[in-house]
Design an enzyme around this catalytic site. Structure first.
Site, PDB file in Angstrom:
ATOM      1  N   GLY A  13      -2.499  -8.215  10.824  1.00 50.47           N
ATOM      2  CA  GLY A  13      -2.224  -7.167  11.600  1.00 50.47           C
ATOM      3  C   GLY A  13      -3.130  -7.240  12.876  1.00 50.47           C
ATOM      4  O   GLY A  13      -3.043  -6.189  13.758  1.00 50.47           O
ATOM      5  N   ASN A  15      -2.363  -8.828  15.479  1.00 50.25           N
ATOM      6  CA  ASN A  15      -1.856  -8.605  16.842  1.00 50.25           C
ATOM      7  C   ASN A  15      -1.116  -7.267  16.785  1.00 50.25           C
ATOM      8  O   ASN A  15      -0.773  -6.831  17.895  1.00 50.25           O
ATOM      9  CB  ASN A  15      -0.490  -9.967  16.803  1.00 50.25           C
ATOM     10  N   LYS A  66      19.334 -10.297   2.163  1.00 51.54           N
ATOM     11  CA  LYS A  66      18.820 -10.098   3.631  1.00 51.54           C
ATOM     12  C   LYS A  66      19.572  -9.072   4.393  1.00 51.54           C
ATOM     13  O   LYS A  66      19.179  -8.137   5.135  1.00 51.54           O
ATOM     14  CB  LYS A  66      18.567 -11.513   4.373  1.00 51.54           C
ATOM     15  N   MET A  91       6.259 -13.111   8.324  1.00 55.33           N
ATOM     16  CA  MET A  91       6.690 -14.507   7.658  1.00 55.33           C
ATOM     17  C   MET A  91       8.222 -14.497   7.304  1.00 55.33           C
ATOM     18  O   MET A  91       8.397 -15.140   6.045  1.00 55.33           O
ATOM     19  CB  MET A  91       5.409 -14.965   6.877  1.00 55.33           C
ATOM     20  N   ARG A  92       9.252 -14.392   7.898  1.00 60.67           N
ATOM     21  CA  ARG A  92      10.578 -14.409   7.483  1.00 60.67           C
ATOM     22  C   ARG A  92      11.266 -14.756   8.498  1.00 60.67           C
ATOM     23  O   ARG A  92      11.170 -14.308   9.591  1.00 60.67           O
ATOM     24  CB  ARG A  92      11.179 -12.920   6.981  1.00 60.67           C
ATOM     25  N   ASN A 108       8.603 -13.015  19.179  1.00 58.15           N
ATOM     26  CA  ASN A 108       7.970 -13.388  18.173  1.00 58.15           C
ATOM     27  C   ASN A 108       6.529 -14.243  18.757  1.00 58.15           C
ATOM     28  O   ASN A 108       6.722 -14.804  19.883  1.00 58.15           O
ATOM     29  CB  ASN A 108       8.348 -14.773  17.252  1.00 58.15           C
ATOM     30  N   HIS A 110       3.650 -17.193  18.216  1.00 52.96           N
ATOM     31  CA  HIS A 110       3.383 -18.368  16.999  1.00 52.96           C
ATOM     32  C   HIS A 110       2.149 -19.151  17.412  1.00 52.96           C
ATOM     33  O   HIS A 110       2.242 -19.400  18.711  1.00 52.96           O
ATOM     34  CB  HIS A 110       4.819 -19.192  16.871  1.00 52.96           C
ATOM     35  N   SER A 137       2.179 -19.675  21.461  1.00 51.77           N
ATOM     36  CA  SER A 137       3.670 -19.383  22.015  1.00 51.77           C
ATOM     37  C   SER A 137       4.350 -17.952  21.960  1.00 51.77           C
ATOM     38  O   SER A 137       4.120 -17.579  20.613  1.00 51.77           O
ATOM     39  CB  SER A 137       4.883 -20.480  21.578  1.00 51.77           C
TER      40      SER A 137
END
Ligand code: GAR
Length: 189
Positions: A13, A15, A66, A91-92, A108, A110, A137
């Site tokens: 965490g 970020n 999901k 991570m999904r 997101n 990355h 990115s």
């Protein structure tokens, strides 16, 4: 009224911390109103507690699909009046329930210069490949792994072979770029 952000995270965490701190000190004109994790007890939950941010923890395997857990999450997002979803080490792959409800409002971060090195351990993949310019990115989220239109990127030049050193350079870049990008996006929501 201030716009509200939900942060989805699966791990440490850092970020989350960078975004929450930027909201707290006014660099982002918004409030982090919810932290969602698919890994109960992940360190991000302690960070959220320190920032007074409510946490929703869930185990995907407790749900049939999901669609089922995203419907549950959507209930929390609506209840809090969330405007923007920021994935920060979640991570999904995001499914249709959230993508449809928050079209164009899920982003997101990355740790690679996308579209190179999608998926888990992007930094390791890039090192293995021998790249000399790494990077970060930030992109809109679609239904593909680390796919979707790119919003911002930053390069990190590194020719060494010390993974820890490289990771800390990339993370430092993430912690700068994510708040800046969210600050810009939130003004146009
Ligand atoms: C970050 O480096 C983020 O870019 C990456 O996970 C890390 C989470 O760190 N995300 C992905 O790889 C997404 N495919 P954090 O928990 O310390 O923020």
């Amino acid at each position: 009224m201030k716009k509200k952000i939900a942060i989805f995270a699966s791990g440490n965490g850092t970020n989350f911390e960078a975004l929450a701190q930027a909201c707290a000190d006014g660099r982002i004109n918004a409030e982090v109103a919810l932290c969602i994790t698919d890994k109960p007890g992940a360190y991000v939950t302690q960070r959220a507690a320190r920032h007074g941010v409510p946490v929703v923890e869930f185990r995907p395997k407790d749900y049939d699909s999901k669609e089922a857990f995203e419907t549950m999450l959507l209930g929390h997002l609506k209840e809090k009046g969330i405007d923007l979803i920021c994935l920060a080490g979640y991570m999904r792959i995001v499914g249709d329930v959230l993508l449809n409800a928050y079209a164009g409002r899920i982003i997101n971060i990355h740790p690679s210069l996308l579209p190179a090195f999608r998926g888990a351990d992007a930094i390791g993949q890039a090192m293995e490949y021998g790249v000399k310019i790494y990077g970060v990115s930030i992109h809109f989220v679609d239904s593909t792994l680390d796919g979707g239109k790119i919003i911002a990127q930053a390069a990190v030049e590194y020719e060494g072979s010390d993974r820890e050193e490289l990771e800390s350079m990339i993370h430092a870049q993430e912690h700068e770029l994510y708040p800046k990008t969210v600050a810009r996006l939130i003004e146009n929501l």
